[in-house]
Scaffold this motif. Structure first.
Motif, PDB file in Angstrom:
ATOM      1  N   ALA A 122     -76.521 -19.297 -26.300  1.00 24.39           N
ATOM      2  CA  ALA A 122     -77.512 -19.962 -27.156  1.00 24.39           C
ATOM      3  C   ALA A 122     -77.069 -19.946 -28.609  1.00 24.39           C
ATOM      4  CB  ALA A 122     -78.872 -19.290 -27.006  1.00 24.39           C
ATOM      5  N   TYR A 123     -76.524 -18.838 -29.065  1.00 22.00           N
ATOM      6  CA  TYR A 123     -76.068 -18.730 -30.452  1.00 22.00           C
ATOM      7  C   TYR A 123     -74.961 -19.753 -30.737  1.00 22.00           C
ATOM      8  CZ  TYR A 123     -74.311 -16.702 -34.756  1.00 22.00           C
ATOM      9  OH  TYR A 123     -73.919 -16.519 -36.050  1.00 22.00           O
ATOM     10  N   PHE A 124     -74.012 -19.856 -29.826  1.00 26.08           N
ATOM     11  CA  PHE A 124     -72.939 -20.828 -30.034  1.00 26.08           C
ATOM     12  C   PHE A 124     -73.439 -22.267 -29.909  1.00 26.08           C
ATOM     13  CE2 PHE A 124     -70.027 -17.232 -28.907  1.00 26.08           C
ATOM     14  CZ  PHE A 124     -69.479 -17.129 -30.174  1.00 26.08           C
ATOM     15  N   GLY A 125     -74.459 -22.496 -29.089  1.00 22.97           N
ATOM     16  CA  GLY A 125     -75.060 -23.826 -29.001  1.00 22.97           C
ATOM     17  C   GLY A 125     -75.764 -24.217 -30.293  1.00 22.97           C
ATOM     18  N   ILE A 126     -76.444 -23.267 -30.910  1.00 24.76           N
ATOM     19  CA  ILE A 126     -77.114 -23.530 -32.191  1.00 24.76           C
ATOM     20  C   ILE A 126     -76.071 -23.804 -33.274  1.00 24.76           C
ATOM     21  CG2 ILE A 126     -78.599 -22.542 -33.970  1.00 24.76           C
ATOM     22  CD1 ILE A 126     -79.869 -20.858 -31.663  1.00 24.76           C
ATOM     23  N   ALA A 127     -75.001 -23.024 -33.283  1.00 26.08           N
ATOM     24  CA  ALA A 127     -73.927 -23.241 -34.266  1.00 26.08           C
ATOM     25  C   ALA A 127     -73.277 -24.604 -34.071  1.00 26.08           C
ATOM     26  CB  ALA A 127     -72.889 -22.131 -34.147  1.00 26.08           C
ATOM     27  N   LYS A 128     -73.133 -25.011 -32.817  1.00 23.36           N
ATOM     28  CA  LYS A 128     -72.564 -26.328 -32.528  1.00 23.36           C
ATOM     29  C   LYS A 128     -73.487 -27.439 -33.031  1.00 23.36           C
ATOM     30  CE  LYS A 128     -71.063 -29.058 -28.571  1.00 23.36           C
ATOM     31  NZ  LYS A 128     -71.006 -29.086 -27.095  1.00 23.36           N
ATOM     32  N   ASP A 129     -74.789 -27.279 -32.852  1.00 24.94           N
ATOM     33  CA  ASP A 129     -75.750 -28.256 -33.377  1.00 24.94           C
ATOM     34  C   ASP A 129     -75.669 -28.357 -34.895  1.00 24.94           C
ATOM     35  OD1 ASP A 129     -76.778 -29.176 -31.042  1.00 24.94           O
ATOM     36  OD2 ASP A 129     -78.770 -28.297 -31.304  1.00 24.94           O
ATOM     37  N   GLU A 130     -75.578 -27.210 -35.562  1.00 22.41           N
ATOM     38  CA  GLU A 130     -75.464 -27.223 -37.020  1.00 22.41           C
ATOM     39  C   GLU A 130     -74.212 -27.968 -37.463  1.00 22.41           C
ATOM     40  OE1 GLU A 130     -75.582 -23.125 -38.248  1.00 22.41           O
ATOM     41  OE2 GLU A 130     -77.606 -23.401 -39.009  1.00 22.41           O
ATOM     42  N   LYS A 131     -73.129 -27.751 -36.769  1.00 25.50           N
ATOM     43  CA  LYS A 131     -71.864 -28.404 -37.111  1.00 25.50           C
ATOM     44  C   LYS A 131     -71.968 -29.915 -36.925  1.00 25.50           C
ATOM     45  CE  LYS A 131     -66.967 -28.137 -35.997  1.00 25.50           C
ATOM     46  NZ  LYS A 131     -65.957 -27.513 -35.124  1.00 25.50           N
TER      47      LYS A 131
END
Length: 140
Positions: A122-131
């Motif tokens: 989930a953390y990496f998915g949120i970071a991917k969305d931000e990017k």
């Protein structure tokens, strides 16, 4: 909200962490085959850490529009769960040092580990969305 994969990861992780209540985490067995089983509610500190981590993960689902805050909540929940696991390991092996008990970890120890895996996703998915959003703002 539900369309985002990190929301599903967070929810699945919360379900796994909630399943920890129903299973024993470890069992202490001595040479006469007398055993004592411990679950998450065996220690007040473990219970507080468990409720805090579960609450933060469920609250983070509703911060889908504020990704930075959601990322911090997920990370805090991850850190609390790691501290919970460390506390469980130290308490289990700490009770063995002064007696002839042997520690046997049960199925309940798997659920916090699965929670950590899903919250990391989930953390990496949120970071991917931000990017992706930063990149799309740059194109405008």
């Amino acid at each position: 909200m539900i369309q985002r994969i990190q929301t599903l990861w967070t929810f699945i992780g919360a379900i796994f962490l909630f399943c920890t209540i129903f299973f024993n985490i470890y069992t202490l067995t001595n040479s006469e085959n007398a055993s004592i089983s411990f679950n998450i509610m065996g220690s007040t500190v473990n219970l507080i850490l468990f409720v805090l981590s579960l609450g933060l993960s469920l609250v983070s689902i509703f911060f889908f529009k504020k990704r930075a805050r959601q990322k911090r909540l997920v990370l805090l929940s991850l850190l609390i769960t790691i501290f919970l696991l460390v506390n469980i390991f130290f308490s289990s092996f700490g009770s063995v040092n002064n007696s002839n008990f042997k520690v046997n970890f049960n199925i309940g120890i798997i659920f916090p580990v699965l929670f950590i895996i899903f919250m990391t996703l989930a953390y990496f998915g949120i970071a991917k969305d931000e990017k992706i959003l930063k990149k799309s703002k740059r194109l405008r």
